[in-house]
Design a protein around this motif. Sequence first.
Motif, mmCIF file in Angstrom:
data_model
loop_
_atom_site.group_PDB
_atom_site.id
_atom_site.type_symbol
_atom_site.label_atom_id
_atom_site.label_comp_id
_atom_site.label_asym_id
_atom_site.label_seq_id
_atom_site.Cartn_x
_atom_site.Cartn_y
_atom_site.Cartn_z
ATOM 1 N N ASN A 112 0.819 -1.212 0.000
ATOM 2 C CA ASN A 112 0.000 0.000 0.000
ATOM 3 C C ASN A 112 0.852 1.261 0.000
ATOM 4 O O ASN A 112 1.833 1.360 0.742
ATOM 5 C CB ASN A 112 -0.914 0.021 1.219
ATOM 6 C CG ASN A 112 -2.062 -0.965 1.110
ATOM 7 O OD1 ASN A 112 -2.066 -1.831 0.243
ATOM 8 N ND2 ASN A 112 -3.040 -0.824 1.981
ATOM 9 N N LEU A 257 -6.920 2.773 5.301
ATOM 10 C CA LEU A 257 -6.976 1.583 4.451
ATOM 11 C C LEU A 257 -5.896 0.589 4.865
ATOM 12 O O LEU A 257 -4.711 0.777 4.573
ATOM 13 C CB LEU A 257 -6.809 1.978 2.985
ATOM 14 C CG LEU A 257 -6.843 0.835 1.960
ATOM 15 C CD1 LEU A 257 -8.170 0.089 2.015
ATOM 16 C CD2 LEU A 257 -6.598 1.371 0.547
ATOM 17 N N SER A 260 -5.156 -4.742 1.593
ATOM 18 C CA SER A 260 -4.105 -4.642 0.576
ATOM 19 C C SER A 260 -4.657 -4.105 -0.743
ATOM 20 O O SER A 260 -5.663 -4.595 -1.251
ATOM 21 C CB SER A 260 -3.478 -6.019 0.327
ATOM 22 O OG SER A 260 -2.856 -6.505 1.496
ATOM 23 N N MET A 261 -3.987 -3.106 -1.310
ATOM 24 C CA MET A 261 -4.438 -2.486 -2.538
ATOM 25 C C MET A 261 -4.409 -3.444 -3.731
ATOM 26 O O MET A 261 -5.160 -3.261 -4.687
ATOM 27 C CB MET A 261 -3.593 -1.248 -2.854
ATOM 28 C CG MET A 261 -3.855 -0.067 -1.937
ATOM 29 S SD MET A 261 -2.819 1.368 -2.363
ATOM 30 C CE MET A 261 -3.532 2.621 -1.299
ATOM 31 N N GLY A 266 -8.994 -3.709 -1.370
ATOM 32 C CA GLY A 266 -8.109 -2.552 -1.400
ATOM 33 C C GLY A 266 -8.127 -1.833 -2.726
ATOM 34 O O GLY A 266 -8.144 -0.592 -2.778
ATOM 35 N N THR A 282 -2.769 5.185 4.760
ATOM 36 C CA THR A 282 -2.373 3.781 4.740
ATOM 37 C C THR A 282 -0.940 3.611 5.218
ATOM 38 O O THR A 282 -0.253 4.584 5.538
ATOM 39 C CB THR A 282 -2.564 3.200 3.324
ATOM 40 O OG1 THR A 282 -2.449 1.774 3.367
ATOM 41 C CG2 THR A 282 -1.542 3.778 2.336
#
Length: 554
Positions: A112, A257, A260-261, A266, A282
């Motif tokens: 992130n 956040l 996980s992106m 995410g 994040t």
Amino acid sequence: MINVFDSSERQQFVRDARGMLRGGKAVLGTGLLKGGTASQHLASFRNLARYGASMTGLLEAGTARYPDRTALIDDDGELTYRELRTQARLTARVLASRGITEKSRVGILARNGRGFMIPLSAKGYLGYTVFLLNVGASRQQLHDIAVEHNLDVLFADSEFDDKLPTDVEGLTIVHAWAGPGHRTDIDFPTIQDLWAAPGTGDDSLPKKVNQGGVVLMSSGTSGTPKAVSHGEPTLPLGVLGPAIGSLGVKAGSTLQLTASMFHVLGWAVSVIALLAGCTIVTQRVFDPENVLRQVDKYKCDGIISSAVFLKDQLAVDLANPGKYDHSSVKFIVNAGNAMSEDLVLGLEKQYGYILGSAYGSTESLLIAWAGPEDIKADPTTAGFPVWNGRVALLDEEGREVEPGQVGIIHARTMMAMKGYLGDRDQAEETAGMLNLGDRGIIDPASGRLTVLGRDNDMIIVGGENIWPSSVSDLICRIEGVHDAYCTGVEDEKTFQRVKAYVVVDGTAEVTEDDVRKFVEENLITPAVPRDVVLQTEPLPRNVIGKVVKRDLVN
């Protein structure tokens, strides 16, 4: 629940239209269209028309309306919408000068932060297909992905230097994020090195772009991960509406956040946040106390996380009463892991009834949503199907089961995958719906869905069906137990038996017999784990919190 065979194109169109209308009303309720001048709104719509609802289009639209608003706060500082757009544009122009086009394929292997968001935001300017790679992938898996899918460029955090596929011909590697001691023998040791070294080609950005897809990778617990191909988001209001409406989300919110992106939740939240003019807060590596610190410092309105991380966050919060102010938090979203009843009750006691939970998969994205009222009524529910989704529980022969009976979950929404890339993997479908590989049950009274576990995770002990999550959730209630995981192992007499891995925290003495006795007193006898492994080290989990079975202590 709908009739599984009610799947004509006309009926699906009606469902989608109704879902869009309900979702549109929910989005308008966020205040998204409030504020800004007429010219700013016009510029936003022009950018969306040019780049679609890609992260690029949404970033451009956001920058047109609130250029100086903070878009991202990560370990390296803050970026405004304008600054993030500038760096995304610069990345795209350099890539264009080096021959990257809408036909190219670009991978991102990043945690992130800006190392993820900059190359993903650059995508829409050129239209390349982007692969969001699992940071837990092995060196061999990354090599196989790069070869199988002909990646042209790989943006990677230097944390993963020891497994970069540097031996793949034609692959350019760029450090999206470079930490101390990073490798300098790759093509571009920092992203700044890339910016400073444009190629000899035309660096102008095309006026019209055909957008390639966004490819999410399966976990790949055995072999090469599946490449799950999605199109760019098309403002799926009927899918997002239930979550937005039930949580009272507002445009311009500040979101912590943790999810996980590179994974479903995410990635989706990162895109939606730009659409709504939000600020994403994040960190690269999960630290539960830092989550609380960020919530306090930036007065975050929402927390986007997963059960295993929320559990640790709650423990730190309870151990430090009053140290961190979380009164600003208006909603908490869980996805990726099912929550135990104890965790739900603990979160509700600490934060109030503001918890929502998303259920879906890499292939289908979001298919069901449980809002605060649903979770208050049933802490373990997955809720109801999204507004334009179809969900059905089928038996092994593809027939719909009655409410109250266990079936295999099948679903279809407008956010479902286009398919798997390549010829190696094929989707399992029935009546146009994807097999999600989970077993579930529809409550006959409320109509809510409960997910029991993976279809192949069920343990059959002497003819009795045991769901391992029910046993591990129960074990976690024992004083002195921090975490637990149960699985099935072969048994000569009963076909299978339950094996429990139990993490003790030292606050109370726990023996193997204590665990067996507690399960025996609360569940049926076949659920009692004959094998109990007591340990102090954490369970081996991947970056989205799921236990990696192959790494468990035997």
